[in-house]
Design a protein around this motif. Structure first.
Motif, short mmCIF file in Angstrom:
data_model
loop_
_atom_site.label_atom_id
_atom_site.label_comp_id
_atom_site.label_asym_id
_atom_site.label_seq_id
_atom_site.Cartn_x
_atom_site.Cartn_y
_atom_site.Cartn_z
N THR A 1 6.05 48.69 -100.17
CA THR A 1 6.40 49.82 -99.32
C THR A 1 5.22 50.77 -99.21
OG1 THR A 1 7.30 50.97 -101.24
CG2 THR A 1 8.83 49.65 -99.94
N THR A 2 4.24 50.37 -98.41
CA THR A 2 3.03 51.18 -98.28
C THR A 2 3.02 52.00 -97.00
OG1 THR A 2 1.90 49.29 -97.27
CG2 THR A 2 1.69 49.57 -99.65
N ASN A 3 3.87 51.68 -96.05
CA ASN A 3 3.87 52.37 -94.78
C ASN A 3 4.87 53.52 -94.81
OD1 ASN A 3 3.46 53.10 -92.15
ND2 ASN A 3 4.41 51.28 -91.26
N LYS A 4 4.40 54.67 -95.24
CA LYS A 4 5.28 55.83 -95.39
C LYS A 4 4.99 56.84 -94.29
CE LYS A 4 5.56 55.31 -100.40
NZ LYS A 4 5.41 55.96 -101.72
N THR A 5 6.03 57.53 -93.85
CA THR A 5 5.86 58.50 -92.79
C THR A 5 6.89 59.61 -92.92
OG1 THR A 5 5.77 58.81 -90.38
CG2 THR A 5 7.39 57.25 -91.21
N HIS A 6 6.53 60.79 -92.49
CA HIS A 6 7.49 61.90 -92.45
C HIS A 6 8.07 61.97 -91.05
CE1 HIS A 6 6.94 63.74 -96.43
NE2 HIS A 6 5.69 63.32 -96.34
N ILE A 7 9.39 61.89 -90.97
CA ILE A 7 10.05 61.96 -89.67
C ILE A 7 10.92 63.21 -89.62
CG2 ILE A 7 10.07 59.46 -89.31
CD1 ILE A 7 12.96 59.41 -90.24
N ALA A 8 11.12 63.69 -88.41
CA ALA A 8 11.97 64.87 -88.23
C ALA A 8 13.42 64.43 -88.09
CB ALA A 8 11.53 65.64 -86.99
N ILE A 9 14.28 65.04 -88.88
CA ILE A 9 15.71 64.71 -88.85
C ILE A 9 16.50 65.98 -88.58
CG2 ILE A 9 17.69 63.90 -90.18
CD1 ILE A 9 15.89 62.04 -91.66
N GLU A 10 17.44 65.88 -87.67
CA GLU A 10 18.33 66.99 -87.37
C GLU A 10 19.72 66.61 -87.84
OE1 GLU A 10 17.93 69.39 -83.55
OE2 GLU A 10 19.87 68.40 -83.25
N LEU A 11 20.23 67.35 -88.81
CA LEU A 11 21.55 67.09 -89.37
C LEU A 11 22.53 68.13 -88.87
CD1 LEU A 11 20.63 66.24 -93.09
CD2 LEU A 11 21.31 64.64 -91.30
N ASN A 12 23.50 67.65 -88.08
CA ASN A 12 24.52 68.55 -87.53
C ASN A 12 23.88 69.77 -86.86
OD1 ASN A 12 26.69 66.92 -88.32
ND2 ASN A 12 26.73 67.83 -90.37
N GLY A 13 22.81 69.52 -86.14
CA GLY A 13 22.19 70.58 -85.34
C GLY A 13 21.10 71.37 -86.03
N GLU A 14 20.88 71.11 -87.32
CA GLU A 14 19.85 71.85 -88.05
C GLU A 14 18.74 70.91 -88.48
OE1 GLU A 14 21.32 74.16 -91.26
OE2 GLU A 14 22.87 75.17 -90.08
N ALA B 1 10.01 58.95 -95.19
CA ALA B 1 10.67 57.72 -94.78
C ALA B 1 9.70 56.57 -95.02
CB ALA B 1 11.05 57.79 -93.31
N ILE B 2 10.24 55.37 -95.18
CA ILE B 2 9.40 54.19 -95.41
C ILE B 2 9.69 53.17 -94.33
CG2 ILE B 2 8.92 52.28 -96.98
CD1 ILE B 2 9.54 54.10 -99.30
N MET B 3 8.66 52.79 -93.61
CA MET B 3 8.80 51.80 -92.56
C MET B 3 8.63 50.40 -93.16
SD MET B 3 9.27 53.93 -90.11
CE MET B 3 9.32 52.78 -88.74
N VAL B 4 9.61 49.54 -92.96
CA VAL B 4 9.53 48.15 -93.42
C VAL B 4 9.92 47.28 -92.23
CG1 VAL B 4 10.34 46.43 -95.05
CG2 VAL B 4 10.19 48.82 -95.76
N GLY B 5 8.93 46.58 -91.68
CA GLY B 5 9.21 45.79 -90.49
C GLY B 5 9.67 46.70 -89.37
N ASN B 6 10.85 46.42 -88.86
CA ASN B 6 11.40 47.23 -87.77
C ASN B 6 12.52 48.16 -88.25
OD1 ASN B 6 13.32 45.32 -88.29
ND2 ASN B 6 13.64 44.69 -86.18
#
Length: 328
Positions: free
Chosen positions: A32-45, A53-58
């Protein structure tokens, strides 16, 4: 009446990458070397996760506990068994194990399409699977490049809005709704009853059952043959038994595999019957029965310092763990 909204169909390629579809795969922390920070909106916040987050394949994997807690669930981590228990805001109980394909969902066992895995002491699962487990809707906002998670409120039964209407509104069958809510076809659902409407995609993939007797016998043979080995060594031993059950050249039950032939002397000298499996052997046996297999296709194991001769040297060794070689 709660007005349910229709599930969103994600069609764009980037959304498929983020949500993740595809065959089951086993992922180790080392991969698991492909790590990335993604923006997440939970219930509008908008929230920022401390762990990437960790990208593995697709697939995009995210840390389970933190997101579950943000959606109102309570979590507990069993370090010894590497299991995470989630009690959701809607009363569901979920148990996930490290690299174990079977999820325990309200006491029933199902096979997931992608495995949880540990990375940096966090248990990760694909974002889409986690949204289903937590009764949430998932979509990718193409305008803002944000992953949106929204809690789906249960639908309320009324005189005008029953299972037929809920089924049509959410695109799930009445049978799925009944199963999701622990109801039978003969159940009379009272007005004002709230019905959970997000049906996990694994609901049609029931895991192969096993009995308590199977578990204890597998744990006992694991204990006497490899109880002094590491967890990986014990897991491998348990899987040799289960691989034999699946192989047409051997008996088709755990008991018959263990008690037939001469591979397992403890089954014939009384040692097996007296065995008291420790926690490690029980964990290894349970994980193996739940599909975690680190010696795929191996149907033999032996200690090269003890087992010698043309038969053993002719085997195709898959791997060596501790004192044992595992072969086919």
């Amino acid at each position: 009446m709660i007005r349910p909204f229709k599930p969103l169909i994600v069609t764009m390629a980037l959304a498929l990458l983020l949500i993740g579809i595809g065959p089951m795969s086993i992922v180790s922390a080392a991969e698991t070397t492909n790590k990335t920070h993604i923006a997440i909106e939970l219930n509008g916040e908008t929230v920022k996760l401390a762990d990437p987050a960790i990208m593995v394949g697709n697939r995009t994997y995210i840390p389970v506990a933190r997101v579950a807690q943000l959606l109102g669930a309570k979590t507990s981590w069993n370090k010894a068994n590497e299991e995470l228990t989630i009690n959701t805001a809607l009363g569901d109980k979920i148990v996930l194990g490290n690299e174990v394909p079977v999820v325990y969902f309200n006491g029933a066992r199902y096979r997931m399409e992608a495995l949880p895995f540990l990375a940096d002491d966090r248990l990760y699962v694909p974002l889409r699977q986690l949204s289903e487990l937590l009764h949430a809707e998932l979509k990718w906002n193409a305008d803002t490049d944000v992953i949106e998670l929204k809690t789906v409120e249960p639908a309320e039964i009324t005189d005008e809005f029953g299972l037929d209407q809920i089924s049509e509104q959410f695109g799930v069958t009445k049978e799925e709704l009944l199963k999701r809510n622990g109801l039978s076809g003969e159940s009379k659902i009272a007005a004002n009853k709230k019905i959970k409407v997000v049906v996990p995609s694994f609901f049609h993939k029931a895991a192969k059952p096993f009995t308590e007797a199977d578990l204890m016998l597998l744990a006992k043979i694991t204990m006497v043959e490899a109880g002094y080995e590491s967890y990986e060594g014990q897991l491998a031993l348990a899987n040799v038994i289960l691989n034999r059950v699946k192989d047409s050249k051997f008996p088709d039950s755990i008991r018959d595999v263990i008690y037939s032939g001469r591979q397992f002397p403890p089954a014939h000298n009384g040692m097996l019957d007296k065995s008291q499996p420790h926690a490690g052997a029980l964990r290894a046996a349970k994980d193996a029965l739940n599909g975690k297999n680190n010696v795929k296709d191996a149907v033999y194991f032996f200690n090269p310092a003890v087992s010698k001769g043309s038969f053993w040297s002719s085997l195709d060794v898959i791997t060596t763990i501790g004192h044992h070689r595992f072969a086919k």
